[in-house]
Design a protein around this motif. Sequence first.
Motif, short mmCIF file in Angstrom:
data_model
loop_
_atom_site.label_atom_id
_atom_site.label_comp_id
_atom_site.label_asym_id
_atom_site.label_seq_id
_atom_site.Cartn_x
_atom_site.Cartn_y
_atom_site.Cartn_z
N TRP A 165 0.84 -1.21 0.00
CA TRP A 165 0.00 0.00 0.00
C TRP A 165 0.87 1.25 0.00
N THR A 166 1.91 1.25 0.82
CA THR A 166 2.81 2.41 0.89
C THR A 166 3.50 2.64 -0.44
N GLN A 167 3.97 1.57 -1.09
CA GLN A 167 4.63 1.71 -2.38
C GLN A 167 3.69 2.27 -3.44
N CYS A 168 2.46 1.77 -3.47
CA CYS A 168 1.49 2.25 -4.46
C CYS A 168 1.15 3.72 -4.22
N ALA A 169 0.95 4.07 -2.94
CA ALA A 169 0.61 5.45 -2.61
C ALA A 169 1.75 6.40 -2.98
N ARG A 170 2.99 6.01 -2.68
CA ARG A 170 4.14 6.86 -3.01
C ARG A 170 4.29 7.03 -4.51
N LYS A 171 4.10 5.95 -5.23
CA LYS A 171 4.21 6.01 -6.69
C LYS A 171 3.19 6.99 -7.26
N ARG A 172 1.95 6.88 -6.81
CA ARG A 172 0.91 7.76 -7.34
C ARG A 172 1.20 9.22 -6.97
N GLU A 173 1.58 9.45 -5.72
CA GLU A 173 1.86 10.83 -5.29
C GLU A 173 3.02 11.42 -6.09
N HIS A 174 4.07 10.61 -6.35
CA HIS A 174 5.22 11.10 -7.11
C HIS A 174 4.81 11.49 -8.53
N LEU A 175 4.04 10.62 -9.17
CA LEU A 175 3.60 10.91 -10.54
C LEU A 175 2.73 12.16 -10.59
N GLU A 176 1.84 12.29 -9.61
CA GLU A 176 0.95 13.46 -9.62
C GLU A 176 1.72 14.75 -9.33
N ARG A 177 2.78 14.68 -8.52
CA ARG A 177 3.61 15.87 -8.30
C ARG A 177 4.32 16.29 -9.58
N LEU A 178 4.57 15.32 -10.46
CA LEU A 178 5.20 15.61 -11.75
C LEU A 178 4.18 16.06 -12.80
N GLY A 179 2.92 16.14 -12.41
CA GLY A 179 1.89 16.61 -13.34
C GLY A 179 1.24 15.51 -14.15
N ILE A 180 1.40 14.26 -13.75
CA ILE A 180 0.81 13.12 -14.46
C ILE A 180 -0.43 12.66 -13.70
N ALA A 181 -1.58 12.66 -14.37
CA ALA A 181 -2.83 12.20 -13.77
C ALA A 181 -2.89 10.68 -13.84
N VAL A 182 -3.14 10.05 -12.71
CA VAL A 182 -3.17 8.58 -12.64
C VAL A 182 -4.60 8.13 -12.39
N VAL A 183 -5.11 7.29 -13.28
CA VAL A 183 -6.45 6.71 -13.14
C VAL A 183 -6.28 5.25 -12.73
N HIS A 184 -6.80 4.90 -11.57
CA HIS A 184 -6.74 3.51 -11.10
C HIS A 184 -8.02 2.80 -11.50
N LEU A 185 -7.89 1.66 -12.16
CA LEU A 185 -9.03 0.84 -12.55
C LEU A 185 -8.87 -0.55 -11.95
N THR A 186 -9.97 -1.16 -11.57
CA THR A 186 -9.94 -2.53 -11.07
C THR A 186 -10.60 -3.45 -12.09
N PRO A 187 -10.25 -4.73 -12.06
CA PRO A 187 -10.90 -5.68 -12.98
C PRO A 187 -12.42 -5.67 -12.86
N ARG A 188 -12.92 -5.50 -11.65
CA ARG A 188 -14.38 -5.52 -11.46
C ARG A 188 -15.03 -4.31 -12.13
N LYS A 189 -14.41 -3.14 -11.99
CA LYS A 189 -14.96 -1.95 -12.65
C LYS A 189 -14.99 -2.12 -14.16
N LEU A 190 -13.93 -2.72 -14.70
CA LEU A 190 -13.88 -2.93 -16.15
C LEU A 190 -14.92 -3.95 -16.59
N ARG A 191 -15.21 -4.91 -15.72
CA ARG A 191 -16.21 -5.91 -16.08
C ARG A 191 -17.63 -5.36 -15.98
#
Length: 362
Positions: free
Chosen positions: A305-331
């Motif tokens: 969880w910590t690794q995923c949260a840090r990754k997303r925060e780092h990308l968003e600080r760089l101006g990259i919007a991250v959309v998280h999708l789950t298999p269930r949402k796609l289904r």
Amino acid sequence: MNNSSTSCGGETPAPLSPRPLSHLDGAQRRVLSAAQLREHGVGPARAAARCAPGGPWQQLLPGVFLLHQGPPTSEERLRGALLYGGRHPASGAARGDVPRQAAGSPPAAPTDTAMITGLAALTLHGLAASPALTALDQIDVLVPRTRRLRSTGFVRIVRAHALPAAERVTGLPVAPVARALADAVAGLTDAAAVRRLLTEAVRDAHCEPAAVVRELSQARLLARPHVVDAVDSLLAAGRALAEGRLYEMVRTYGLPEPVWNVDLRLPGGPHLGGLDAYWPDHAVAVELDTRAPRHGRTPQDDVEWTQCARKREHLERLGIAVVHLTPRKLRDALELQATVVRTALLAAADREPPARVVVLPR
């Protein structure tokens, strides 16, 4: 003249006028519980007499009678197992299985106290990797933990702290696929058989990988090496299926084509992480969340969880919007997920220009 009479063995008939068995149809007429027979004016002594050698009936299970001689059919075994588990399958099963009630009264609660689970349930759900009903020596029946029942004959009792919502298959209550898989796997030692069942369930969209892993974890089956190996195959199949739905979403709903399965790095700098889809001109990323849930929180969960949260925060600080999708949402809501991604792409024009990143194939 006294209208009272006695039946076989001096038994007194039921006080209410008995209903003829002929009003029942199909397997209902052929397999009944002792309680149902009493409702039709047939008491224990008379039922026992009809099951005597040479009689027309036989006792299928304790308190359950087969109203003909010869082997029971698969449907009769299923209905008999449910009757033994404490349920009265009736012709109204497909309509919700609620007891009869007076007109205008509030709806009654469902009366399910047992449901088919394990391999028999998987066969009813249509899994080809599960044996035919005629090949099963036992039928698993899921009941509340408080029920005082023992496995007997061809019925194996499986207990649950809380019963899941049953699904109706051929008019009978059947455990959801994920729960039925866990109950089936609990009795299997063949690694190949376990792998086939789990893979087919996910590949053919009977259930999501996360639901299967959750049930296996709650049943404490993930300590078995052959189950862990099968789960690895299951998660790989689930990710491939989710990726296929992601491709379908982009092409079906006319989204711009992204670059697929890439790694991002800062120029001359550190690795930023892998992404399932990335639109460089819009600085929008999609990441599939296919992590398997576990029963209870573990240190590994905290690290992931910590690794995923840090990754997303780092990308968003760089101006990259991250959309998280789950298999269930796609289904379950593919068009809605396409709208979420499209909105992120359209919003790119209103954001500050992103930092420059290097896009590499993963």
